[in-house]
Structure formats: structure tokens, C-alpha cells
Design an enzyme around this catalytic site. Structure first.
Site, PDB file in Angstrom:
ATOM      1  N   HIS A  13     -15.694 -36.888 -26.036  1.00 37.26           N
ATOM      2  CA  HIS A  13     -16.137 -35.871 -26.998  1.00 37.26           C
ATOM      3  C   HIS A  13     -15.925 -34.442 -26.490  1.00 37.26           C
ATOM      4  O   HIS A  13     -15.929 -34.173 -25.289  1.00 37.26           O
ATOM      5  CB  HIS A  13     -17.624 -36.082 -27.319  1.00 37.26           C
ATOM      6  CG  HIS A  13     -18.500 -35.908 -26.117  1.00 37.26           C
ATOM      7  ND1 HIS A  13     -18.991 -34.686 -25.730  1.00 37.26           N
ATOM      8  CD2 HIS A  13     -18.925 -36.798 -25.184  1.00 37.26           C
ATOM      9  CE1 HIS A  13     -19.708 -34.823 -24.624  1.00 37.26           C
ATOM     10  NE2 HIS A  13     -19.673 -36.104 -24.258  1.00 37.26           N
ATOM     11  N   HIS A  43       0.385 -34.311 -21.432  1.00 39.41           N
ATOM     12  CA  HIS A  43       0.578 -35.764 -21.413  1.00 39.41           C
ATOM     13  C   HIS A  43      -0.584 -36.376 -20.636  1.00 39.41           C
ATOM     14  O   HIS A  43      -0.767 -36.096 -19.452  1.00 39.41           O
ATOM     15  CB  HIS A  43       1.904 -36.110 -20.744  1.00 39.41           C
ATOM     16  CG  HIS A  43       2.187 -37.590 -20.707  1.00 39.41           C
ATOM     17  ND1 HIS A  43       3.384 -38.081 -20.245  1.00 39.41           N
ATOM     18  CD2 HIS A  43       1.465 -38.672 -21.067  1.00 39.41           C
ATOM     19  CE1 HIS A  43       3.375 -39.403 -20.312  1.00 39.41           C
ATOM     20  NE2 HIS A  43       2.210 -39.778 -20.800  1.00 39.41           N
TER      21      HIS A  43
END
Length: 196
Positions: free
Chosen positions: A122, A131
Site C-alpha cells: 500500500h 523494474h
């Protein structure tokens, strides 16, 4: 949809698009020796500019260069077996692989790769061209700067700030903030050098 790139990363993206019931109409690669990928013909010509595209290149710097040069609109690709919160945001050109999880109030930038079984918890801020490699875990409230590579199987504890174009080595555990361009490895991760 058009794909720019026809290497191993493209194979994964092709299968994601097929799982999404999408249609690939064009595949481009600058390497003239590559003529097909998973049964699709590969051209050295650039894709038509009116066709939406995805950049199927794993290297973050190369992906940015292509994104800045391409005239195409960009799509996203999210594997049907990825787990995305309805409250996360995903930027154009980003690819989310099978088994990846992105939780509530997280923002993923443009042209990112959230790879196989990676977890982004979150309230994270992931900037463009990042990446997050297979099996990596990014805890809540983490921010990751543009172009950073989070190596395979690494873990980042809550609230950490990672600068732009940094590299987190495979299997590393990040418990302190990481400056721009730093290369960190180990458990806990330490800076070993800086990217050029």
C-alpha cells in the site's frame, strides 16, 4: 497492438496480451537477425504511429529512450492472474506479470515492469521506467525513483526512499534509504558503487 522489442521479455508480454484476449498486429526489433517470436513475424520497420504499442524491452534505460522517440500511443498490459487493488494507479506502457500484487493507494508510473510474483504494498510511489524483478517484495509507503532496478528476490522494508537509477542487487534487504544512482547489495544492503 504493436510490440517494440522481440527478445525474451517480449515473449512474456505476448503471452500476457494473448491471456487478455488482445490482438498483436505488429512486432518490431532493431536486430535484423530476429525474424519471428512465438509465431509472430518481426520487422525492423517502426510500428505505424496510429497503432497503440508496448515496449517489450527489459533494460530500463533502453525502454526510456524508445518511449521518448516513439510516436505511438501506449497501452498497459496486466496479466489476468495479477492481483491489483481497485485503488491503485498504473501508468501507460506499464506491464504487470502473472502473480504480481499491487495494493491500495499505490501509484505505478509509466513504462514500468512489475514482474512475476513481485509484491508492491500500500501507499507506494513507483516512478517511471522502474523494474521490480520477479519475487521482490516492496513494503508499504516505499518510494522508488525513476529507472531503478529492484533485483530478483529482494526486499524493501516500509517507508524507505530509493533514488533514481539505483540498482538493488538480487536477494538484497534494504533497511535504509538509497541515494540516486547507488548500487546496493547484501543483507542488509550496503552501497558498493554508483551507476554512471
Amino acid at each position: 497492438m504493436a510490440l517494440i522489442g522481440a527478445g525474451g521479455h517480449a515473449k512474456v508480454i505476448i503471452e500476457i496480451i494473448e491471456e487478455m484476449d488482445g490482438r498483436i498486429v505488429f512486432v518490431n526489433d532493431d536486430e535484423s537477425s530476429v525474424t519471428t517470436v512465438l509465431g509472430y513475424s518481426v520487422s525492423v520497420e517502426k510500428p505505424p504511429v496510429n497503432v497503440a504499442a508496448l515496449i517489450a524491452v527489459g533494460n530500463n534505460r533502453t525502454r526510456k529512450k524508445i518511449a521518448l522517440e516513439a510516436k505511438n500511443p501506449f497501452e498497459t498490459a496486466v496479466h489476468p492472474r495479477a492481483n491489483l487493488s481497485s485503488r491503485c494507479k498504473i501508468g501507460e506502457g506499464t506491464v504487470v506479470m502473472a502473480g504480481a500484487t499491487i495494493n491500495s493507494e499505490t501509484r505505478i508510473g509509466k513504462h514500468c515492469i512489475i514482474n512475476t510474483n513481485a509484491s508492491v504494498d500500500h501507499d507506494c510511489e513507483i516512478e517511471d521506467f522502474v523494474h521490480i524483478a520477479p519475487g521482490s517484495s516492496v513494503a508499504g509507503g516505499v518510494s522508488i525513483g525513476e529507472g531503478t532496478l529492484v533485483g530478483i528476490g529482494s526486499a524493501i522494508v516500509p517507508g524507505i526512499r530509493i533514488g533514481k537509477w539505483a540498482t538493488i542487487g538480487a536477494g538484497s534487504v534494504v533497511i535504509e534509504n538509497v541515494p540516486d544512482y547507488a548500487v546496493v547489495v547484501g543483507v542488509p544492503a550496503d552501497i558498493i558503487k554508483y551507476n554512471q
